[in-house]
Design a protein around this motif. Sequence first.
Motif, PDB file in Angstrom:
ATOM      1  N   TYR A  47       0.831  -1.203   0.000  1.00  9.37           N
ATOM      2  CA  TYR A  47       0.000   0.000   0.000  1.00  9.37           C
ATOM      3  C   TYR A  47       0.870   1.260   0.000  1.00  9.37           C
ATOM      4  O   TYR A  47       0.597   2.224  -0.726  1.00  9.37           O
ATOM      5  CB  TYR A  47      -0.916  -0.017   1.224  1.00  9.37           C
ATOM      6  CG  TYR A  47      -1.719   1.241   1.415  1.00  9.37           C
ATOM      7  CD1 TYR A  47      -2.613   1.666   0.449  1.00  9.37           C
ATOM      8  CD2 TYR A  47      -1.581   1.997   2.576  1.00  9.37           C
ATOM      9  CE1 TYR A  47      -3.358   2.825   0.623  1.00  9.37           C
ATOM     10  CE2 TYR A  47      -2.321   3.158   2.759  1.00  9.37           C
ATOM     11  CZ  TYR A  47      -3.201   3.562   1.778  1.00  9.37           C
ATOM     12  OH  TYR A  47      -3.935   4.712   1.951  1.00  9.37           O
ATOM     13  N   CYS A  50       2.494   1.802  -3.488  1.00 15.34           N
ATOM     14  CA  CYS A  50       1.524   2.338  -4.447  1.00 15.34           C
ATOM     15  C   CYS A  50       1.126   3.766  -4.105  1.00 15.34           C
ATOM     16  O   CYS A  50       0.953   4.604  -4.999  1.00 15.34           O
ATOM     17  CB  CYS A  50       0.288   1.453  -4.491  1.00 15.34           C
ATOM     18  SG  CYS A  50       0.597  -0.221  -5.093  1.00 15.34           S
ATOM     19  N   ASN A  53       3.294   7.230  -5.159  1.00 18.84           N
ATOM     20  CA  ASN A  53       3.153   7.962  -6.414  1.00 18.84           C
ATOM     21  C   ASN A  53       2.165   9.109  -6.315  1.00 18.84           C
ATOM     22  O   ASN A  53       2.196  10.026  -7.138  1.00 18.84           O
ATOM     23  CB  ASN A  53       2.702   7.010  -7.532  1.00 18.84           C
ATOM     24  CG  ASN A  53       3.798   6.065  -7.970  1.00 18.84           C
ATOM     25  OD1 ASN A  53       4.960   6.444  -8.006  1.00 18.84           O
ATOM     26  ND2 ASN A  53       3.442   4.835  -8.268  1.00 18.84           N
ATOM     27  N   TRP A 274       3.991   1.833 -13.924  1.00 20.04           N
ATOM     28  CA  TRP A 274       3.368   2.430 -12.736  1.00 20.04           C
ATOM     29  C   TRP A 274       4.446   2.944 -11.781  1.00 20.04           C
ATOM     30  O   TRP A 274       4.191   3.847 -10.970  1.00 20.04           O
ATOM     31  CB  TRP A 274       2.471   1.414 -12.034  1.00 20.04           C
ATOM     32  CG  TRP A 274       3.198   0.226 -11.475  1.00 20.04           C
ATOM     33  CD1 TRP A 274       3.452  -0.952 -12.109  1.00 20.04           C
ATOM     34  CD2 TRP A 274       3.770   0.110 -10.167  1.00 20.04           C
ATOM     35  NE1 TRP A 274       4.160  -1.801 -11.278  1.00 20.04           N
ATOM     36  CE2 TRP A 274       4.365  -1.165 -10.073  1.00 20.04           C
ATOM     37  CE3 TRP A 274       3.839   0.954  -9.059  1.00 20.04           C
ATOM     38  CZ2 TRP A 274       5.017  -1.611  -8.936  1.00 20.04           C
ATOM     39  CZ3 TRP A 274       4.490   0.510  -7.916  1.00 20.04           C
ATOM     40  CH2 TRP A 274       5.065  -0.755  -7.862  1.00 20.04           C
TER      41      TRP A 274
END
Length: 483
Positions: A47, A50, A53, A274
């Motif tokens: 978590y 991610c 970003n 990503w």
Amino acid sequence: MEDCRVELDEEKHEVLNRYRIGVESGLAKADLLKSSDITVLQAFVIYIVCSRNYNKGSDIGKFLGNAIGIALNIGLHRDASASEISPFEVEMRRRLWWQIYILDINIAEDCGTNPRILESWFNTRLPSNVTDASLDPDMKHPPRNCSGKTEMVLSLTRSEISNFARRTIFSDQFCEENCYPVLSASQKCTTIDLFKEKVKQQYLSHLDQSIPLDYFTTVSCNLILAKLKLAVIKPRARQDQSMLMHVNFRKVCIEILQGTAALKHHKKGSQWLWNLENHIEWDALTCLLINLSLAPKGEALDLAWQAVNETYEHLKMDGDARCDHHWENIEELRTKALFSRDMVQINPSQWGASPDDDSGFEEPNTIDTESPQQLGLGTLKRHREDDISSSRSSPGELEPIAPNCRSQIPTIQPEAQEHLPRMWALANAAAAAPTAIDSSSHMEPATEPTDIPSSGTGCQWSATLFERYFQVLGSEQASPLEQ
């Protein structure tokens, strides 16, 4: 953003907010802060990775502090190879610890602080370089390290580079606290080149560039190392002002912008992009525009403008980038660079000599390449030795190195000098770190410097410091650049 509308019929920020609330609610129900379940911590770390970003403020710093605290409570900072824990779990614990370790370094860079984890805290080895097929929950013996390519290469290279970065881009105080050698900028450049060669030989030489993941691994590793070099060579003292005009300063900025563009345009590697989402090389673009403003001719000029124009046009098409507070400053810096380019075409003699001396600001041969551990480079084998304590490099082995030659660097012309204070005020705004880490975390954020920063590169410059720095710069001639 368009994909969210098509696939989910929602705006991206709405989807992210809903998922964020759901994940945090699930972690709270699992009693995250008190849990000793490694799976819960794994979910939390994913978590954070991610979220980084999209959230570089106090929340992400606080989350990282929580993750480090939980990891210490679980004992991930101590290698479990000599315990009763199964070989499979030993490997999983190593992977999780080193992911937290990498996050600690990345978030410290984002926030302009030093990492929180100290070298003395842990002895957990790097994960083994093994194929996924060789790991099984019921395995009885530790897996054997491979010398070639495995699915772990991307993870291992990032772990190695992150560990190395701690020794080069953060403050001298941080190096002293961790018993790392305190190196000059020239020495750091040399260590980066030596380290890059070791990574190439140990990992990248086994990769096939026609394979998307191998290509992504190679380009991303070279990109990160180029960014480390830029962090080292950016001028932070009066005598370093000539670095702004040096051809190798220009080349490093070009390499960063080219590497970023190569990854973003590599369609076969889109599944890993990503990692770069919402990531813009404001710093390299800023530095390159300043270089082109002060030295509008010389070597690699066409490559520099090509990198600037490609990056600028890409950002111009990005609505989020144009709304970013950096964009206005980049626009003005670009205008100044274009003005300098036009002026040098009208009257080249006004700009004096061009920075085309390619002898380099770093000289790889100034240090014995057979003794990289003298420069704190004993990291590639560090956590793979059976005797962990014997694998640590000795901080006392470094010997000072005197520069062996000098290069004549052009002085900054009067036409450019009058623009410097404003230009660097813009540079400060365009390349500054977002926010400091939340004060409730393990380490207090670094305070604003009150004098010209040292060779340590972890500190941030304030607008006031830039103004005072270039007031001094404008009244002095540039010093010769050390090799």
